[in-house]
Motif scaffolding. Structure first.
Motif, PDB file in Angstrom:
ATOM      1  N   SER A  32       0.831  -1.206   0.000  1.00 20.71           N
ATOM      2  CA  SER A  32       0.000   0.000   0.000  1.00 20.71           C
ATOM      3  C   SER A  32       0.865   1.255   0.000  1.00 20.71           C
ATOM      4  O   SER A  32       0.584   2.222  -0.724  1.00 20.71           O
ATOM      5  N   ALA A  36       1.117   4.091  -3.004  1.00 23.13           N
ATOM      6  CA  ALA A  36       0.886   5.513  -2.781  1.00 23.13           C
ATOM      7  C   ALA A  36       2.089   6.333  -3.230  1.00 23.13           C
ATOM      8  O   ALA A  36       1.948   7.393  -3.855  1.00 23.13           O
ATOM      9  N   GLU A  57       0.986  10.855   6.078  1.00 22.03           N
ATOM     10  CA  GLU A  57      -0.464  10.670   5.984  1.00 22.03           C
ATOM     11  C   GLU A  57      -0.924   9.436   6.738  1.00 22.03           C
ATOM     12  O   GLU A  57      -2.023   9.419   7.303  1.00 22.03           O
ATOM     13  N   LEU A  58      -0.095   8.400   6.717  1.00 22.73           N
ATOM     14  CA  LEU A  58      -0.468   7.198   7.483  1.00 22.73           C
ATOM     15  C   LEU A  58      -0.442   7.470   8.987  1.00 22.73           C
ATOM     16  O   LEU A  58      -1.150   6.826   9.749  1.00 22.73           O
ATOM     17  N   GLY A  59       0.408   8.394   9.388  1.00 24.29           N
ATOM     18  CA  GLY A  59       0.398   8.824  10.786  1.00 24.29           C
ATOM     19  C   GLY A  59       1.160   7.916  11.729  1.00 24.29           C
ATOM     20  O   GLY A  59       1.832   6.970  11.305  1.00 24.29           O
ATOM     21  N   LEU A  64      -1.648   3.274  14.288  1.00 25.28           N
ATOM     22  CA  LEU A  64      -2.044   2.363  13.212  1.00 25.28           C
ATOM     23  C   LEU A  64      -2.085   0.926  13.739  1.00 25.28           C
ATOM     24  O   LEU A  64      -3.023   0.174  13.438  1.00 25.28           O
ATOM     25  N   SER A  67      -5.080   0.258  15.693  1.00 24.05           N
ATOM     26  CA  SER A  67      -6.217   0.142  14.799  1.00 24.05           C
ATOM     27  C   SER A  67      -6.246  -1.246  14.155  1.00 24.05           C
ATOM     28  O   SER A  67      -7.294  -1.876  14.061  1.00 24.05           O
ATOM     29  N   TYR A  68      -5.072  -1.731  13.724  1.00 21.90           N
ATOM     30  CA  TYR A  68      -4.989  -3.078  13.143  1.00 21.90           C
ATOM     31  C   TYR A  68      -5.377  -4.133  14.162  1.00 21.90           C
ATOM     32  O   TYR A  68      -6.093  -5.078  13.873  1.00 21.90           O
TER      33      TYR A  68
ATOM     34  N   TYR B  34      -4.964   0.236  -1.903  1.00 22.39           N
ATOM     35  CA  TYR B  34      -4.738   1.561  -2.457  1.00 22.39           C
ATOM     36  C   TYR B  34      -5.761   1.907  -3.541  1.00 22.39           C
ATOM     37  O   TYR B  34      -6.221   3.046  -3.639  1.00 22.39           O
ATOM     38  N   GLU B  48      -9.191   8.314   5.332  1.00 18.93           N
ATOM     39  CA  GLU B  48      -7.747   8.265   5.500  1.00 18.93           C
ATOM     40  C   GLU B  48      -7.269   6.834   5.313  1.00 18.93           C
ATOM     41  O   GLU B  48      -7.973   5.885   5.675  1.00 18.93           O
ATOM     42  N   ALA B  49      -6.046   6.700   4.769  1.00 21.45           N
ATOM     43  CA  ALA B  49      -5.469   5.364   4.588  1.00 21.45           C
ATOM     44  C   ALA B  49      -5.408   4.609   5.912  1.00 21.45           C
ATOM     45  O   ALA B  49      -5.734   3.425   5.984  1.00 21.45           O
ATOM     46  N   ASN B  50      -5.038   5.327   6.974  1.00 23.88           N
ATOM     47  CA  ASN B  50      -4.868   4.625   8.266  1.00 23.88           C
ATOM     48  C   ASN B  50      -6.200   4.211   8.890  1.00 23.88           C
ATOM     49  O   ASN B  50      -6.226   3.492   9.878  1.00 23.88           O
ATOM     50  N   TYR B  53      -7.310   0.839   5.817  1.00 25.53           N
ATOM     51  CA  TYR B  53      -6.619  -0.450   5.794  1.00 25.53           C
ATOM     52  C   TYR B  53      -7.005  -1.342   6.975  1.00 25.53           C
ATOM     53  O   TYR B  53      -7.358  -2.516   6.781  1.00 25.53           O
ATOM     54  N   PRO B  54      -6.970  -0.813   8.185  1.00 26.36           N
ATOM     55  CA  PRO B  54      -7.427  -1.676   9.298  1.00 26.36           C
ATOM     56  C   PRO B  54      -8.905  -2.055   9.175  1.00 26.36           C
ATOM     57  O   PRO B  54      -9.292  -3.170   9.536  1.00 26.36           O
ATOM     58  N   ARG B  57      -9.451  -5.173   7.069  1.00 23.88           N
ATOM     59  CA  ARG B  57      -9.160  -6.424   7.792  1.00 23.88           C
ATOM     60  C   ARG B  57     -10.271  -6.759   8.779  1.00 23.88           C
ATOM     61  O   ARG B  57     -10.590  -7.920   9.004  1.00 23.88           O
ATOM     62  N   ARG B  58     -10.828  -5.721   9.392  1.00 24.84           N
ATOM     63  CA  ARG B  58     -11.898  -5.965  10.355  1.00 24.84           C
ATOM     64  C   ARG B  58     -13.125  -6.545   9.635  1.00 24.84           C
ATOM     65  O   ARG B  58     -13.754  -7.497  10.102  1.00 24.84           O
TER      66      ARG B  58
END
Lengths: 326, 114
Positions: A32, A36, A57-59, A64, A67-68, B34, B48-50, B53-54, B57-58
């Motif tokens: 990913s 980007a 941007e991913l921060g 993260l 969140s995962y 993406y 937002e990408a962040n 993406y999670p 998966r959820r």
């Protein structure tokens, strides 16, 4: 350099992701990021700058990862927060003062501590025990929050029955508990001072034949009286009269023992070797405090009973509101 | 709080959840992270990408999406596809969305009762 940055980012994020998902997230996240970056380079950006902006941007990688892993990023969630706050407030405002008082009493009896020492250790106890209470309660709630174990038990649905009772006289559950703890502490202190606090007991051991058991019996009666008031749910004239009789009797016993020099142990080493009649002075001080506090208690209960009889409202603490039962 | 900040927080509140419907709808044809991000932002979904993406998966762990690695190209990519269950849920969500839209329209066109 830029590949390096991506490596550092991905590794940092993966640190806090569950083991079995790591390999998969590693591949996917890299793909990913590269997608980007490629898109940015195609749009005319420098590669290095593109990597930086993409990562920006991913921060925060820790965020993260949370969140995962679907981890909550709070200590105690809104579901448990009110229960946590109530429990902690109860401990800090009810249990902590009791602990401080017990420690102070034990210190005075056992170590013959002075005023300054008692104040100092009271402050120490407040900080120390308070910190422990806050820590362990929070840890407990955090575990419940994360594991979900027992969540339904402590977070039972609220019903109107849970509202505090403001009726004149009705003891709240907390007051009830505090009123029961006090007699228990007194009896415990009375028994323990004979054995553990000091080598020579502070109070006259000769009284174990008669007066101390009587005093313990009277204190137990006070506990029963508290239980009676709690069950009754209101202050009545009978409650006030019984309390007054009880107060006069228990006060009479204590005052008699003090006046007749039968209260304190004459062999207690703290009393000897001083020029002044320490035992006598302490006896007078205890007589005055006992007399005053019992008189105040009798008056206070009588006042509450009178208020309840007239149906006068009670002040709800902290709000300026007056609640009238109707 | 300024008016802008108030508006922003209410908008965020309103948009929460729309990304799920949009993703489940778009991924009826397989897509990777993406590409989905691009599609969504082109269609006007601010995501937002962040977050995305999670979220993918959820949704996969909930059984609404399936995934498979496509290694045919130089860069291996994880492709997600909406499952039958995911489709059913997306349908229900879209129906709810339409109902809410209708209800809001009714509210704002009905004359105020005296």
């Amino acid at each position: 350099m830029s590949a390096n940055l991506v490596d550092r980012y991905v590794f940092t994020a993966l640190r806090r992701v569950p083991e079995q998902q790591r390999a998969d997230i590693d591949r996917e996240l890299r793909a990913s990021i590269e997608d980007a970056v490629d898109a940015r380079v195609e749009a005319g950006e420098e590669r290095e700058a593109a990597v930086e902006t993409t990562l920006l941007e991913l921060g925060d990688p820790d965020r993260l990862a949370d969140s995962y892993a679907d981890r909550p990023n709070y200590l105690i969630g809104p579901e448990l927060y009110p229960v946590w706050r109530r429990s902690l407030m109860m401990l800090l405002t009810v249990v902590l003062p009791i602990v401080v008082i017990v420690v102070a009493v034990v210190q005075v009896l056992a170590e013959d501590a002075g005023f300054g020492e008692v104040i100092g250790s009271a402050i120490g106890t407040i900080i120390n025990v308070g910190a422990h209470m806050a820590f362990w309660v929070t840890l407990g709630f955090w575990i419940i929050e994360r594991t979900g174990a027992g969540k339904d038990d402590i977070n039972r649905p609220w019903t109107p029955k849970d509202l505090p009772r403001y009726e004149p006289g009705a003891l709240t559950r907390v007051q009830f508990a505090a009123n029961l703890v006090w007699p228990a502490v007194l009896i415990l202190a009375l028994v323990l001072q004979q054995f553990t606090f000091t080598e020579v007991p502070l109070l006259d051991p000769a009284n174990w034949n008669f007066w101390w058991p009587v005093l313990i019996g009277l204190i137990v009666l006070k506990g029963l009286w508290v239980f009676w008031v709690y069950r009754l749910g209101t202050w009545t004239r009978q409650v006030a009269v019984v309390n007054a009789i009880h107060g006069v009797v228990i006060g009479g016993v204590i005052l008699y023992l003090l006046a007749a020099d039968k209260f304190f142990n004459p062999a207690f080493p703290g009393f000897n070797g001083v020029e002044v009649d320490l035992e006598g002075w302490i006896s007078v001080a205890v007589m005055i405090t006992t007399g005053l506090s019992i008189a105040y208690e009798i008056f206070d209960v009588a006042r509450k009973a009178e208020q309840a009889r007239k149906g006068l409202g009670v002040k709800v603490p902290g709000t300026g509101n007056t609640y009238t039962a109707s | 709080m300024t008016t802008d900040a108030t508006l922003a927080s209410h908008l965020q509140e309103l948009r929460r959840g729309t990304v799920v419907v949009a993703s489940l709808t778009v991924l009826r044809t397989p897509g990777y992270g993406y590409s989905l991000l691009e599609t969504l932002s082109e269609s006007g979904f601010e995501v937002e990408a962040n977050t995305l993406y999670p979220l993918l998966r959820r949704l996969e762990s909930q059984g609404l999406l399936t995934s498979s690695w496509n290694t045919d190209e130089a860069r291996p990519r994880k492709f997600y596809t909406t499952t039958a269950q995911g489709n059913a849920i997306a349908d229900a969500l879209r129906t709810e969305w339409a109902r809410l839209d209708e209800a809001i329209t009714d509210l704002s066109t009905t004359p105020v009762k005296e």
